[in-house]
Design a protein around this motif. Structure first.
Motif, PDB file in Angstrom:
ATOM      1  N   GLY A   1      21.612  54.675   5.009  1.00  0.00           N
ATOM      2  CA  GLY A   1      21.348  56.100   4.798  1.00  0.00           C
ATOM      3  C   GLY A   1      19.896  56.499   4.908  1.00  0.00           C
ATOM      4  O   GLY A   1      19.512  57.569   4.432  1.00  0.00           O
ATOM      5  N   ARG A   2      19.074  55.675   5.575  1.00  0.00           N
ATOM      6  CA  ARG A   2      17.655  55.983   5.697  1.00  0.00           C
ATOM      7  C   ARG A   2      17.370  56.673   7.031  1.00  0.00           C
ATOM      8  O   ARG A   2      17.949  56.325   8.058  1.00  0.00           O
ATOM      9  N   THR A   3      16.460  57.629   7.010  1.00  0.00           N
ATOM     10  CA  THR A   3      15.996  58.249   8.251  1.00  0.00           C
ATOM     11  C   THR A   3      15.102  57.248   8.968  1.00  0.00           C
ATOM     12  O   THR A   3      14.187  56.681   8.376  1.00  0.00           O
TER      13      THR A   3
ATOM     14  N   ARG B   1      19.976  52.814   9.099  1.00  0.00           N
ATOM     15  CA  ARG B   1      20.859  53.990   9.155  1.00  0.00           C
ATOM     16  C   ARG B   1      22.142  53.752   8.369  1.00  0.00           C
ATOM     17  O   ARG B   1      22.678  54.667   7.743  1.00  0.00           O
ATOM     18  N   GLU B   2      22.618  52.516   8.389  1.00  0.00           N
ATOM     19  CA  GLU B   2      23.804  52.189   7.594  1.00  0.00           C
ATOM     20  C   GLU B   2      23.519  52.390   6.109  1.00  0.00           C
ATOM     21  O   GLU B   2      24.401  52.785   5.336  1.00  0.00           O
TER      22      GLU B   2
END
Length: 311
Positions: A154-156, A151-152
């Motif tokens: 930027g991934r779902t 998530r850091e």
């Protein structure tokens, strides 16, 4: 084309003996949660990379078989024993002969697997964190770290986990969760897995922790979904099952294939339900015909809960 990374720590080599024209027929495949998810994702047209580890002779065979699956494989070679099983289905039902969970990853092997996951996530639209076959293969905290780091970056993050691994992943941060009603019971989140109100309350509680979409599968009863785009009871056509194993992983893959491409929750849920239903009509786990799945998805009904208008 949407790209999905599947974290599958230790795929399992499966050897199944079946009857064919009165003679034993031996089938060798690679299985496990992540492999079944990746297989269905490929069937649905996604670009997939599977990050895993392999060990020993069983791992060598598994790696060769994975090369023919249609997805890219990043395999960390390690010492020890890979998960494997031998099942006899000549009598119609699976009879386990040998089931080996494999040996845990060492610290250095885990470091290599983690680094490979970070590297391969660079151009992934969505990351699936799936569990290993053996309970002791790796510590649950790995899922907290991976969820947080993905998530850091930027991934779902989509997880299909239960128990300590689920709790760890939720602590790290999850966008999408697929979990079964049996797993919610085993985790103590509900007392009665057949009680829709309890399942709905548990899904809402998880969603309130920051999960954008929670799908609770209930086998033939259909799934319950709580998300930012709606709360639904999912009703799919009742197809005659041949083998229900892998249906939940196919559901996960259906969700991922749509969400990775930027699709809506409604379309993702319909595709997930259809993929699970079609998989159950086949003997190959995590398999399905894309056109059949799309045709069934068009028949999946989302019954809105909380007095919302049905979609």
């Amino acid at each position: 084309m949407a790209r999905v990374l599947v974290f599958a720590p230790a795929p399992i080599l499966t050897i199944t003996v079946e009857a064919h024209r009165g003679e034993p027929e031996v089938h060798l495949h690679v299985g496990g949660q992540g492999v079944w998810q990746a297989r269905m994702l490929v069937a649905l047209g996604a670009d997939v990379v599977l990050v895993c580890s392999v060990a020993g002779e069983a791992g060598t065979v598994a790696r060769h078989l994975l090369a023919d699956e249609g997805f890219r494989v990043v395999a960390i070679e390690r010492e020890g024993v890979s998960p494997a099983y031998i099942h006899d289905r000549r009598g119609g039902e699976r009879q386990p002969i040998v089931e080996a969970q494999g040996e845990p990853l060492s610290r250095h092997e885990l470091d290599a697997l983690y680094s490979a996951t970070l590297r391969e996530s660079a151009d992934a639209d969505l990351v699936i964190l799936s569990g290993p076959e053996g309970d002791d293969m790796l510590e649950a905290d790995v899922y907290r770290r991976l969820a947080s780091d993905m998530r850091e970056l930027g991934r779902t993050v989509l997880v299909d986990l239960a128990g300590d691994r689920l709790e760890a992943a939720l602590e790290g941060g999850v966008d999408v969760l697929k979990v079964s009603h049996e797993e919610l019971v085993a985790d103590g989140r509900v007392a009665d897995g057949d009680d829709e109100a309890q399942l709905l309350a548990a899904a809402r509680e998880i969603a309130a922790g920051g999960v954008g979409l929670v799908a609770v599968t209930r086998a033939a009863a259909g799934s319950i979904v709580v998300g930012q785009e709606g709360t639904w009871r999912v009703v799919a056509p009742e197809l005659e099952p041949v083998d229900t194993r892998g249906a939940g992983d196919s559901y996960t893959a259906g969700l991922a294939s749509v969400l990775a491409a930027g699709g809506s929750h409604a379309d993702a849920v319909r595709t997930g339900a259809a993929a699970g239903a079609v998989n159950a009509t086949r003997r190959g786990l995590g398999t399905g015909d894309a056109e059949a799945i799309r045709a069934i998805a068009a028949r999946v009904e989302l019954q809105a809960l909380d007095d919302e208008a049905a979609r």
